[in-house]
Scaffold this motif. Structure first.
Motif, PDB file in Angstrom:
ATOM      1  N   UNK A  75      -3.142   1.741   0.457  1.00 57.34           N
ATOM      2  CA  UNK A  75      -3.759   2.548   0.909  1.00 57.34           C
ATOM      3  C   UNK A  75      -3.048   3.007   2.299  1.00 57.34           C
ATOM      4  N   UNK A  76      -1.861   2.894   2.458  1.00 68.14           N
ATOM      5  CA  UNK A  76      -1.187   3.284   3.548  1.00 68.14           C
ATOM      6  C   UNK A  76      -1.289   4.719   4.142  1.00 68.14           C
ATOM      7  N   UNK A  77      -1.650   5.028   5.276  1.00 66.04           N
ATOM      8  CA  UNK A  77      -1.757   6.145   5.795  1.00 66.04           C
ATOM      9  C   UNK A  77      -0.410   7.053   5.920  1.00 66.04           C
ATOM     10  N   UNK A  78       0.476   6.361   6.637  1.00 63.65           N
ATOM     11  CA  UNK A  78       1.781   6.707   7.120  1.00 63.65           C
ATOM     12  C   UNK A  78       2.735   6.821   5.782  1.00 63.65           C
ATOM     13  N   UNK A  79       3.516   7.932   5.731  1.00 67.52           N
ATOM     14  CA  UNK A  79       4.301   8.102   4.349  1.00 67.52           C
ATOM     15  C   UNK A  79       5.315   7.148   4.353  1.00 67.52           C
ATOM     16  N   UNK A  80       5.965   6.681   5.605  1.00 69.52           N
ATOM     17  CA  UNK A  80       6.866   5.842   5.635  1.00 69.52           C
ATOM     18  C   UNK A  80       6.567   4.456   5.366  1.00 69.52           C
ATOM     19  N   UNK A  81       5.217   3.906   5.771  1.00 68.34           N
ATOM     20  CA  UNK A  81       4.759   2.865   5.202  1.00 68.34           C
ATOM     21  C   UNK A  81       4.438   2.702   3.873  1.00 68.34           C
ATOM     22  N   UNK A  82       4.047   3.853   3.303  1.00 65.30           N
ATOM     23  CA  UNK A  82       3.347   3.792   2.085  1.00 65.30           C
ATOM     24  C   UNK A  82       4.593   3.668   1.071  1.00 65.30           C
ATOM     25  N   UNK A  83       5.678   4.372   1.573  1.00 64.76           N
ATOM     26  CA  UNK A  83       7.263   4.239   0.727  1.00 64.76           C
ATOM     27  C   UNK A  83       7.420   2.798   0.689  1.00 64.76           C
ATOM     28  N   UNK A  84       7.446   2.130   1.931  1.00 64.35           N
ATOM     29  CA  UNK A  84       7.948   0.847   2.166  1.00 64.35           C
ATOM     30  C   UNK A  84       7.089  -0.291   1.306  1.00 64.35           C
ATOM     31  N   UNK A  85       5.967  -0.086   1.036  1.00 63.02           N
ATOM     32  CA  UNK A  85       5.080  -0.782   0.473  1.00 63.02           C
ATOM     33  C   UNK A  85       5.247  -0.684  -0.888  1.00 63.02           C
ATOM     34  N   UNK A  86       5.377   0.587  -1.427  1.00 66.24           N
ATOM     35  CA  UNK A  86       5.797   0.890  -2.735  1.00 66.24           C
ATOM     36  C   UNK A  86       7.208   0.151  -3.281  1.00 66.24           C
ATOM     37  N   UNK A  87       8.108   0.358  -2.405  1.00 68.11           N
ATOM     38  CA  UNK A  87       9.423  -0.380  -2.560  1.00 68.11           C
ATOM     39  C   UNK A  87       9.132  -2.010  -2.700  1.00 68.11           C
ATOM     40  N   UNK A  88       8.409  -2.543  -1.839  1.00 68.03           N
ATOM     41  CA  UNK A  88       8.144  -3.845  -1.905  1.00 68.03           C
ATOM     42  C   UNK A  88       7.572  -4.224  -3.421  1.00 68.03           C
ATOM     43  N   UNK A  89       6.438  -3.518  -3.636  1.00 64.04           N
ATOM     44  CA  UNK A  89       5.939  -3.642  -4.961  1.00 64.04           C
ATOM     45  C   UNK A  89       6.911  -3.768  -6.128  1.00 64.04           C
ATOM     46  N   UNK A  90       7.751  -2.778  -5.941  1.00 62.15           N
ATOM     47  CA  UNK A  90       8.891  -2.519  -7.206  1.00 62.15           C
ATOM     48  C   UNK A  90       9.381  -3.711  -7.099  1.00 62.15           C
ATOM     49  N   UNK A  91      10.146  -4.296  -5.923  1.00 60.27           N
ATOM     50  CA  UNK A  91      10.770  -5.386  -5.864  1.00 60.27           C
ATOM     51  C   UNK A  91      10.075  -6.572  -6.644  1.00 60.27           C
ATOM     52  N   UNK A  92       8.733  -6.736  -6.077  1.00 55.29           N
ATOM     53  CA  UNK A  92       8.057  -7.748  -6.582  1.00 55.29           C
ATOM     54  C   UNK A  92       7.789  -7.840  -8.190  1.00 55.29           C
ATOM     55  N   UNK A  93       7.560  -6.586  -8.922  1.00 57.75           N
ATOM     56  CA  UNK A  93       7.617  -6.374 -10.242  1.00 57.75           C
ATOM     57  C   UNK A  93       8.768  -6.557 -10.872  1.00 57.75           C
ATOM     58  N   UNK A  94      10.020  -6.515 -10.317  1.00 63.27           N
ATOM     59  CA  UNK A  94      11.058  -6.775 -11.080  1.00 63.27           C
ATOM     60  C   UNK A  94      11.548  -8.261 -10.832  1.00 63.27           C
ATOM     61  N   UNK A  95      10.935  -8.708  -9.866  1.00 67.34           N
ATOM     62  CA  UNK A  95      11.121 -10.035  -9.780  1.00 67.34           C
ATOM     63  C   UNK A  95      10.348 -11.099 -10.885  1.00 67.34           C
ATOM     64  N   UNK A  96       9.175 -10.457 -10.952  1.00 65.52           N
ATOM     65  CA  UNK A  96       7.953 -11.058 -12.110  1.00 65.52           C
ATOM     66  C   UNK A  96       8.686 -10.816 -13.467  1.00 65.52           C
ATOM     67  N   UNK A  97       9.494  -9.655 -13.665  1.00 62.87           N
ATOM     68  CA  UNK A  97      10.144  -9.448 -15.031  1.00 62.87           C
ATOM     69  C   UNK A  97      11.038 -10.245 -15.311  1.00 62.87           C
TER      70      UNK A  97
END
Length: 159
Positions: A75-97
């Motif tokens: 739900x990040x309003x700022x595009x930079x914050x959103x991109x950072x959050x999506x990158x964090x989730x991508x790393x988290x999902x790769x870790x889970x894999x």
């Protein structure tokens, strides 16, 4: 680090196949020692408990990740914050894999315990050192066999 020849380790393997780790109670503070019989009931129970605890920690972390994912979209309003959050989730999902793959290796190690093959190199049949198993309980090869395997992989890649 190699403690015996393949023939004697094969004998120990056959003896350990008859042992069950389900009813063994570990003494408080127990750690496998080199002066014990290799892969005796206590050692097998120790490594089984270690592997099961590790597996449960991975499952618990995965449940936490799933719960966070179910909370809804980012739900990040700022595009930079959103991109950072999506990158964090991508790393988290790769870790889970990676942890999912690790779970299958843990399951394989638990199966080797049940089959009486745990603690023995799948290449040479030699006992894997207790120190290596403590550091990497899913190890399937002695340090020497692993190094030779990695050298062969590197040679194959380089060709």
């Amino acid at each position: 680090m190699l403690e015996s020849v393949v023939a004697s380790s094969a004998k120990k393997k056959s003896n350990s196949k008859n042992m069950t780790t389900n009813d063994v109670v570990l003494p408080d503070g127990y750690h496998p020692a080199d002066d014990e019989e290799f892969m005796n009931e206590l050692q097998l129970a120790y490594f089984k408990q270690l592997l099961e605890t590790w597996k449960q920690e991975i499952i618990d972390e995965s449940k936490e990740t799933l719960a966070h994912l179910q909370d809804g979209p980012i739900q990040e309003a700022d595009l930079n914050d959103r991109a950072s959050s999506e990158t964090d989730w991508g790393l988290e999902l790769r870790t889970r894999d990676r942890q999912r793959k690790l779970t299958s290796k843990i399951n394989a190690a638990l199966q080797r315990i049940e089959d009486g093959e745990y603690g023995y190199c799948q290449v040479t049949g030699e006992p894997i050192s207790l120190e290596r198993l403590k550091a990497r309980p899913i190890a399937t090869m002695t340090v020497e066999a692993q190094e030779a395997h990695e050298r062969n992989e590197k040679i194959s890649r380089d060709q």
